[in-house]
Design a protein around this motif. Structure first.
Motif, PDB file in Angstrom:
ATOM      1  N   ARG A  54      36.621  37.236  46.440  1.00 47.35           N
ATOM      2  CA  ARG A  54      36.857  36.255  45.382  1.00 47.35           C
ATOM      3  C   ARG A  54      38.054  35.413  45.818  1.00 47.35           C
ATOM      4  O   ARG A  54      39.008  35.914  46.377  1.00 47.35           O
ATOM      5  CB  ARG A  54      37.193  37.018  44.095  1.00 47.35           C
ATOM      6  N   HIS A  55      37.987  34.132  45.580  1.00 48.49           N
ATOM      7  CA  HIS A  55      38.970  33.244  46.171  1.00 48.49           C
ATOM      8  C   HIS A  55      39.324  32.108  45.237  1.00 48.49           C
ATOM      9  O   HIS A  55      38.455  31.629  44.521  1.00 48.49           O
ATOM     10  CB  HIS A  55      38.341  32.591  47.414  1.00 48.49           C
ATOM     11  N   TYR A  56      40.522  31.646  45.313  1.00 48.66           N
ATOM     12  CA  TYR A  56      40.929  30.365  44.716  1.00 48.66           C
ATOM     13  C   TYR A  56      40.715  30.292  43.216  1.00 48.66           C
ATOM     14  O   TYR A  56      40.874  29.248  42.619  1.00 48.66           O
ATOM     15  CB  TYR A  56      40.151  29.179  45.332  1.00 48.66           C
ATOM     16  N   GLY A 102      48.723  41.324  48.847  1.00 50.02           N
ATOM     17  CA  GLY A 102      47.776  42.151  48.097  1.00 50.02           C
ATOM     18  C   GLY A 102      46.385  41.939  48.666  1.00 50.02           C
ATOM     19  O   GLY A 102      45.390  41.903  47.934  1.00 50.02           O
ATOM     20  N   ARG A 103      46.322  41.778  50.007  1.00 51.26           N
ATOM     21  CA  ARG A 103      45.057  41.426  50.657  1.00 51.26           C
ATOM     22  C   ARG A 103      44.420  42.651  51.306  1.00 51.26           C
ATOM     23  O   ARG A 103      45.114  43.460  51.914  1.00 51.26           O
ATOM     24  CB  ARG A 103      45.370  40.386  51.734  1.00 51.26           C
ATOM     25  N   PRO A 104      43.087  42.809  51.199  1.00 50.44           N
ATOM     26  CA  PRO A 104      42.433  43.946  51.843  1.00 50.44           C
ATOM     27  C   PRO A 104      42.640  43.915  53.362  1.00 50.44           C
ATOM     28  O   PRO A 104      42.619  42.846  53.975  1.00 50.44           O
ATOM     29  CB  PRO A 104      40.949  43.743  51.508  1.00 50.44           C
ATOM     30  N   ALA A 127      49.770  31.502  52.421  1.00 48.94           N
ATOM     31  CA  ALA A 127      50.917  32.186  51.809  1.00 48.94           C
ATOM     32  C   ALA A 127      50.774  32.339  50.297  1.00 48.94           C
ATOM     33  O   ALA A 127      51.729  32.136  49.547  1.00 48.94           O
ATOM     34  CB  ALA A 127      52.200  31.441  52.155  1.00 48.94           C
ATOM     35  N   ASN A 128      49.569  32.703  49.843  1.00 41.70           N
ATOM     36  CA  ASN A 128      49.329  32.945  48.420  1.00 41.70           C
ATOM     37  C   ASN A 128      49.054  34.422  48.203  1.00 41.70           C
ATOM     38  O   ASN A 128      48.688  35.129  49.136  1.00 41.70           O
ATOM     39  CB  ASN A 128      48.078  32.161  47.974  1.00 41.70           C
ATOM     40  N   ARG A 129      49.237  34.880  46.964  1.00 38.78           N
ATOM     41  CA  ARG A 129      48.757  36.219  46.620  1.00 38.78           C
ATOM     42  C   ARG A 129      47.231  36.189  46.694  1.00 38.78           C
ATOM     43  O   ARG A 129      46.598  35.182  46.351  1.00 38.78           O
ATOM     44  CB  ARG A 129      49.198  36.593  45.196  1.00 38.78           C
TER      45      ARG A 129
HETATM   46 MG    MG Z   1      43.678  32.420  52.388  1.00 39.93          MG
END
Ligand code: MG
Ligand code: AMP
Length: 350
Positions: free
Chosen positions: A237-239, A59-61, A146-148
């Protein structure tokens, strides 16, 4: 889609155990695999369709480029137009290992892999399973964490299952990773190398190897709208845990007093409170969902546990989290970079 979980003992495995995983990647599919930094979501770096699958699975840009993983220096020459002197020096010192270098790409690397950029970020991992998988594929592997997108990076196969089960054909499980934070990224395309993301190879180590290294301002503060960050991922936005996270920095006594005061106020307001502490300070806090990151006297233990702890709070369902801060030096710089982003830059100095 059924997701196969393949257990590989990192200390004792044979190359043939990776045959099926490599086949998936060669055929355009995706495999989550362990590296020394975090788990990666890997696809064929030469295949734009594989890059599209990675963006979709996360779901990454699509303008947030992927890091290309290689097994040896021949793999580097295949994908970069030239190796600047600074990159050659850093590679000789820190590869294989948790450092990514940005260089001008060759046209064989599709722009979908590099988020439309004419540069490519390259890393040679030291994790034996990652290195063996790249060799078995006979191809460089493009792999982000390997995260959403938006969730903390994955440091165990269990985290990968939480985020990607049913979405990709295989997850390789070799237990917890070593470092727990993503690689250090250095832009080597200019005259002076620039640190774009702090990680396990510290700024101090980089400077010891090549002398002057500048720091991208996106490392310590929010990226202004309108300013193009040199590492595109820095603007997202992260983490972030679901609860509102605030970091408190200052001397240990004042930090502990401030966090206790904030926690008390939140509790009286009916909120469920999480506190992120260190072994040294754990006894200072009461009546909260306390999680201990590790030893302040050995910050690598903190790096190792940080993302897992942020994920645990989502399961616990707290409303607010207060975390102790760290010094912006050594591995602490990388920890604070991730914590600041997770907190949306909510920081209290006391
Ligand atoms: Mg990353
Ligand atoms: P991840 O693999 O999730 O750790 O993210 C990779 C990050 O590396 C991206 O979010 C970018 O910030 C950075 N990156 C990858 N390729 C480049 C590049 N060509 N130039 C600058 N930064 C890059």
């Amino acid at each position: 889609m059924h997701t196969k979980i393949l257990k590989i003992n990192r200390d004792a495995f044979s190359q043939s155990e990776l045959h099926e995983a490599a086949g998936i990647i060669r055929n355009g599919g995706l495999v989550a695999f362990p590296t020394e930094t975090v788990y990666g979501l890997g696809g064929n770096a030469f295949d734009p369709e594989a890059a599209s699958r990675i963006y979709a699975a996360k779901g990454r840009p699509g303008d947030n480029p992927l890091i290309v993983h290689i097994a040896d220096m021949d793999g580097l020459k295949e994908i970069v137009a030239q190796v600047p002197e600074s990159a050659a020096t850093l590679a000789a010192r820190f590869w294989p290992g948790p450092m990514t270098l940005v260089m001008k790409k060759k046209s064989i690397v599709p722009e979908r892999t590099t988020g439309g950029l004419d540069t490519v970020a390259v890393r040679m991992p030291v994790h034996p399973v990652a290195a063996a998988l790249i060799r078995e594929c006979g191809l460089p592997i493009a792999a982000p964490s390997a995260n959403r997108s938006g969730r903390p990076s994955t440091t165990t196969a269990q985290h990968c299952i939480e985020d990607l089960d049913g979405i990709i054909p295989m997850i390789i499980d070799s237990g917890a990773v070593d470092i727990g934070l993503e690689s250090t990224i250095v832009d080597c395309t200019g005259d002076i190398p620039v640190l774009l993301r702090p990680g396990g190879i510290t700024l101090e180590m980089l400077r010891d190897a090549v002398g002057r290294v500048d720091i991208d301002p996106a490392i310590t503060g929010p990226v202004d709208a309108g300013v193009k960050p040199r590492a595109p991922g820095m603007k997202y936005r992260h983490y972030a845990p679901e609860a509102e996270l605030t970091i408190v920095t200052g001397s240990p006594e004042r930090v502990q007093a401030k966090i206790s005061e904030l926690a008390e106020a939140a509790r009286s307001g009916g909120k469920r409170v999480g506190i992120i502490a260190t072994e040294e300070s754990r006894d200072a806090y009461h009546d909260c969902d306390l999680k201990v990151m590790g030893l302040r006297s050995d910050e690598s233990t903190v790096a190792h546990n940080l993302f897992a702890i942020l994920r645990e709070y989502d399961d616990d369902g707290v409303d607010v989290i207060y975390s102790e801060g760290f010094n912006d030096s050594g591995i602490g710089r990388a920890i604070m970079n991730r914590l600041r982003k997770a907190a949306g830059y909510r920081i209290l100095e006391v």
